[in-house]
Scaffold this motif. Structure first.
Motif, PDB file in Angstrom:
ATOM      1  N   SER A 155       0.832  -1.218   0.000  1.00 20.37           N
ATOM      2  CA  SER A 155       0.000   0.000   0.000  1.00 20.37           C
ATOM      3  C   SER A 155       0.854   1.250   0.000  1.00 20.37           C
ATOM      4  O   SER A 155       0.458   2.280  -0.537  1.00 20.37           O
ATOM      5  CB  SER A 155      -0.897   0.035   1.247  1.00 20.37           C
ATOM      6  N   SER A 156       2.018   1.162   0.624  1.00 17.47           N
ATOM      7  CA  SER A 156       2.874   2.343   0.668  1.00 17.47           C
ATOM      8  C   SER A 156       3.917   2.309  -0.455  1.00 17.47           C
ATOM      9  O   SER A 156       4.910   3.027  -0.393  1.00 17.47           O
ATOM     10  CB  SER A 156       3.528   2.480   2.042  1.00 17.47           C
TER      11      SER A 156
ATOM     12  N   ALA B  68      -6.258  13.228  -0.361  1.00 18.59           N
ATOM     13  CA  ALA B  68      -5.651  12.083   0.319  1.00 18.59           C
ATOM     14  C   ALA B  68      -5.921  10.836  -0.519  1.00 18.59           C
ATOM     15  O   ALA B  68      -6.912  10.749  -1.217  1.00 18.59           O
ATOM     16  CB  ALA B  68      -6.237  11.928   1.713  1.00 18.59           C
ATOM     17  N   LYS B  69      -4.991   9.876  -0.462  1.00 24.02           N
ATOM     18  CA  LYS B  69      -5.156   8.639  -1.229  1.00 24.02           C
ATOM     19  C   LYS B  69      -5.663   7.526  -0.326  1.00 24.02           C
ATOM     20  O   LYS B  69      -5.458   7.563   0.881  1.00 24.02           O
ATOM     21  CB  LYS B  69      -3.809   8.233  -1.847  1.00 24.02           C
ATOM     22  N   TYR B  70      -6.318   6.574  -0.914  1.00 29.82           N
ATOM     23  CA  TYR B  70      -6.700   5.400  -0.135  1.00 29.82           C
ATOM     24  C   TYR B  70      -6.619   4.158  -0.995  1.00 29.82           C
ATOM     25  O   TYR B  70      -6.690   4.215  -2.209  1.00 29.82           O
ATOM     26  CB  TYR B  70      -8.089   5.549   0.491  1.00 29.82           C
ATOM     27  N   ILE B  71      -6.404   3.050  -0.314  1.00 35.28           N
ATOM     28  CA  ILE B  71      -6.322   1.732  -0.949  1.00 35.28           C
ATOM     29  C   ILE B  71      -7.514   0.934  -0.436  1.00 35.28           C
ATOM     30  O   ILE B  71      -7.687   0.802   0.774  1.00 35.28           O
ATOM     31  CB  ILE B  71      -5.018   1.007  -0.532  1.00 35.28           C
TER      32      ILE B  71
ATOM     33  N   ALA C 264       0.480   5.126  -4.449  1.00 29.91           N
ATOM     34  CA  ALA C 264       0.857   4.599  -3.131  1.00 29.91           C
ATOM     35  C   ALA C 264       0.590   5.607  -2.013  1.00 29.91           C
ATOM     36  O   ALA C 264       0.617   6.823  -2.218  1.00 29.91           O
ATOM     37  CB  ALA C 264       2.332   4.206  -3.141  1.00 29.91           C
ATOM     38  N   LEU C 265       0.362   5.075  -0.820  1.00 31.78           N
ATOM     39  CA  LEU C 265       0.140   5.915   0.358  1.00 31.78           C
ATOM     40  C   LEU C 265       1.500   6.408   0.855  1.00 31.78           C
ATOM     41  O   LEU C 265       2.257   5.648   1.449  1.00 31.78           O
ATOM     42  CB  LEU C 265      -0.558   5.113   1.463  1.00 31.78           C
ATOM     43  N   THR C 266       1.787   7.660   0.580  1.00 29.55           N
ATOM     44  CA  THR C 266       3.063   8.221   1.019  1.00 29.55           C
ATOM     45  C   THR C 266       2.839   9.452   1.885  1.00 29.55           C
ATOM     46  O   THR C 266       3.760  10.200   2.160  1.00 29.55           O
ATOM     47  CB  THR C 266       3.923   8.606  -0.204  1.00 29.55           C
ATOM     48  N   GLY C 267       1.595   9.658   2.310  1.00 28.83           N
ATOM     49  CA  GLY C 267       1.249  10.857   3.080  1.00 28.83           C
ATOM     50  C   GLY C 267       0.589  11.874   2.173  1.00 28.83           C
ATOM     51  O   GLY C 267       0.999  12.054   1.026  1.00 28.83           O
ATOM     52  N   LYS C 268      -0.462  12.511   2.690  1.00 30.92           N
ATOM     53  CA  LYS C 268      -1.221  13.463   1.879  1.00 30.92           C
ATOM     54  C   LYS C 268      -0.353  14.648   1.489  1.00 30.92           C
ATOM     55  O   LYS C 268       0.372  15.196   2.316  1.00 30.92           O
ATOM     56  CB  LYS C 268      -2.432  13.945   2.668  1.00 30.92           C
TER      57      LYS C 268
END
Lengths: 75, 355, 253
Positions: B71-72, B213-216, B203-207
């Motif tokens: 995810s990241s 913001a991203k989400y999986i 990928a989730l790397t921080g908003k």
């Protein structure tokens, strides 16, 4: 001790009428509306605005973050 | 100068992961693949490349750690053997749906159930037909040598990120356990934060300021939205089928009989072909390297040349179904189960019956 | 003073944090999830860590938490949030990683994952919402359901012989050497909610110290599942839940 006056702004169409703010208010400022909002809920509104001291309790308990509480020192 | 070593297939997976810039390995011990995590723990890559290695509390946790790492945007992997892979199916279907890349190494052992620790190819259906619930596929790579176990770590990560999909290296216990000469890969650094943001913008790397913001997720309650997700996945699998099929054709074009076999069995079948040709029977071996996508087109090309087919497996007849889907029902099957490996002679007997 | 004169940004004492998205939450009226989402968002805003926070959502009513929180989030399989968070945290040690789970997700199907994440002392924040019921699936028994409590799968009340006992998982967690902060709070009154927010903030601050897992249980209500009005649900919680699940710190290192 300084006295405060306050007011509550309700984002009424997002309110779900859970009544928790009405219960939380120490001065019984709020009540649920007779009419309904776009979702069909009786929304929170100020019944006795003059009693509000802007303590913020209603806003703190609101699960949907639809209440904005303002407070100023009484003149 | 390339570095050459004598290593077990399982050990080389660990070495290849470190050298390919893998960010994290999460696993749980199970025979016959525990050497992968043991080798990593001995190698201590966290001191060298910063790679995280963690022994999880279960295969369920392992695959979900892989889900988190992926995810990241990290290059993460796990490994296990058949019963453990069954436990991972939940995580794999979530990862396929959420389009998360990862590498899963399955060093197969005999089943069903707790089975045995002997080698097997009994997880073919589970690997190539999805494995968990819902409509999805994994890319499935089947190495037949220690060298390929080395090479497919990098290939697996590359394909996983290219298609945003879990990739499974499906190995029988023989290839995992045997020692061979192997040319190791060059050291590649792990991706930097900037490279992750470039290579995996999802990928989730921080908003980021100004960006949403991203989400999986794999949850799509709206029915038509979920159908669009499925259509997107199927379109992706179609591209894989067109572009990612890999196989080795050993003397099939002049053969009368084509043995279809993968992994260690394909190597036994090379011997069978040699023995058969010594007796005047022209036999070739078609070895799928990708089991999904399957070399259907190549099989159809050979079928059009009038060849006979036999599928030889360490299972009760699983891959043979895909061969039949490709060339029709007239495909012979020979297999052993329970961790037993056939000898060239017994396979040759089957070939002779086809003449 | 006229009301309009009061309504100015400098006079705002309680407002909506920008870390909550505009999307209205799907929760039932009076749901504790909304309150706790808001508190986490406020803490993230106050700490200025919106760009370095990654959350992990559960399966359950709060499955869509990522629709409401304006931080990067991953949706985990049922019970697996601590495993997902473990890897995110280990691979991204500069991030504030939190999980958010209900009682069914964390204390039942995810019992192994939460125990081992806490036992390893993962540098994550665990938020645990305990309302003693499965909300999303329609009010079935949870591991924390009280003895005698009526749910869809304990229609005659939870009976130990048939259903086992309420699980005080937080007491178990507090014994694990990997945890540095274990607390149980509630969200029924303005004072309790302020305390809960302080606990959540302390848990997030602990991430900077990197000394173990911080764990905040919030005893909450499920008005729909309990078939009570939100205010009666709070009253029921005070009368019944707090005896088994007393609020207060269990561990603070």
């Amino acid at each position: 001790m300084a006295k405060f006056i306050g007011t509550v702004v309700v984002d009424k169409d997002r309110c779900k009428g859970c009544n928790l703010c009405v219960v939380a208010c120490p001065l019984k400022v709020l009540e649920l509306s007779v009419g309904v909002n776009v979702k069909g809920y009786h929304y929170a509104e100020m019944k006795s605005p003059d009693s509000c001291i802007g303590c913020g309790s209603c806003g703190v308990v609101c699960p949907d973050a639809v209440l904005s509480v303002y407070r100023v020192k009484a003149e | 100068m390339a570095e050459v070593a004598l290593m077990k297939g399982n050990e080389v997976v660990a070495e290849a992961a470190i050298r390919y810039g893998c960010d994290g390995y999460f696993g749980y011990p199970i025979t016959p693949q525990s050497e992968i995590m043991e080798t990593l723990m001995i190698r201590k890559p966290w001191e060298e490349t910063g790679m995280v290695v963690l022994q999880a509390e279960s295969e369920l946790a392992s695959i979900n750690m892989v889900y988190g790492g992926a995810s990241s945007g990290k290059r993460v992997m796990t490994s296990s053997s058949s019963p453990g892979i069954s436990l991972m199916q939940e995580g794999l279907t979530y990862m396929a749906a959420a389009e998360l890349p990862c590498l899963v190494v399955n060093v197969m052992r005999g089943g069903p159930g707790l089975g045995t620790i002997g080698p097997s190819q009994g997880d073919y259906f589970q690997a190539v037909k999805g494995g968990g619930h819902g409509d999805y596929n994994l890319i499935v790579l089947a190495p037949a040598s220690v060298q390929e176990m080395n090479d497919f770590v990098g290939l697996g990560f590359d394909l996983a990120f290219k298609y945003r999909t879990p990739v499974m290296m499906l190995v029988d216990g023989i290839v995992g356990q045997m020692m061979e000469k192997v040319t190791l890969g060059e050291f590649k650094p792990r991706w930097t934060k900037e490279q992750i943001e470039q290579n995996a913008p999802w990928a989730l790397t921080g908003k980021k300021t100004g960006a949403p913001a991203k989400y999986i997720t794999s949850c799509f309650l709206d029915l038509s939205q979920l159908e669009r997700v499925n259509e997107h996945l199927q379109a992706k699998y179609k591209v894989m089928k067109e572009q990612e099929v890999r196989f080795v054709n050993n003397d099939c074009d002049d053969a009368d009989i084509v043995i279809v076999a993968y992994g260690s069995v394909a190597r036994i079948c090379r011997k069978v072909a040699q023995l058969a040709r010594e007796e005047g029977i022209k036999v070739g071996v078609l070895r799928p390297i990708t089991l999904f996508p399957f070399p259907t087109v190549e099989l159809q090309r050979l079928a059009a040349m009038g060849k006979k087919f036999i599928s030889v497996e360490l299972s009760a007849g699983q891959m043979v179904e895909d061969v039949r889907l490709a060339v029709g029902n007239d495909v012979k099957f020979y297999g052993r189960t329970g961790g037993i490996v056939p000898t060239p002679e017994e396979i040759l007997e089957q070939i002779k019956k086809m003449v | 003073m006229e009301v309009n004169e009061m309504i100015k940004p400098e006079n705002l004492v309680v407002g909506r944090t920008s870390v909550l998205k505009e999307c209205p939450m799907h929760y039932c009226p009076g749901c504790t999830h909304g309150v706790v989402h808001k508190l986490i968002a406020e803490v993230v805003e106050e700490m200025g860590i919106q760009d370095s926070t990654i959350g992990v959502c559960p399966v359950g009513c709060s499955v869509f938490m990522y629709n409401y929180m304006d931080v990067d989030m991953a949706e985990a399989a049922h019970g697996r949030a601590p495993a997902v968070a473990t890897a995110i945290s280990r691979l991204n040690p500069d991030k504030y990683v939190f999980t958010y789970q209900g009682d069914g997700d964390m204390a039942s199907i995810g019992c192994a994952e939460i125990m081992h994440a806490c036992n390893r002392g993962e540098n994550i924040v665990v938020i645990f919402i305990n309302n003693a019921i499965y909300g999303m699936t329609g009010g079935q028994m949870a591991p924390t359901t009280l003895l005698g409590q009526i749910t869809a799968t304990t229609p005659y009340g939870r009976e130990p012989k048939l259903h086992g006992y309420p699980l005080q998982i937080t007491e178990l967690i507090a014994q694990l050497p990997g945890t540095c902060y274990v607390t149980r709070q509630s969200a029924d009154t303005p004072a309790a909610i302020r305390k809960t927010k302080a606990a959540i903030k302390k848990a997030f601050m602990n991430t900077r110290r990197g000394v173990g897992t911080s764990y905040v249980e919030v005893v909450g209500t499920c008005a729909s599942g309990w078939k009570l009005s939100p205010e009666n649900a709070n009253e029921w919680m005070r009368q019944n839940m707090f005896e088994k699940y007393p609020v207060g710190d269990l561990k603070d290192i």
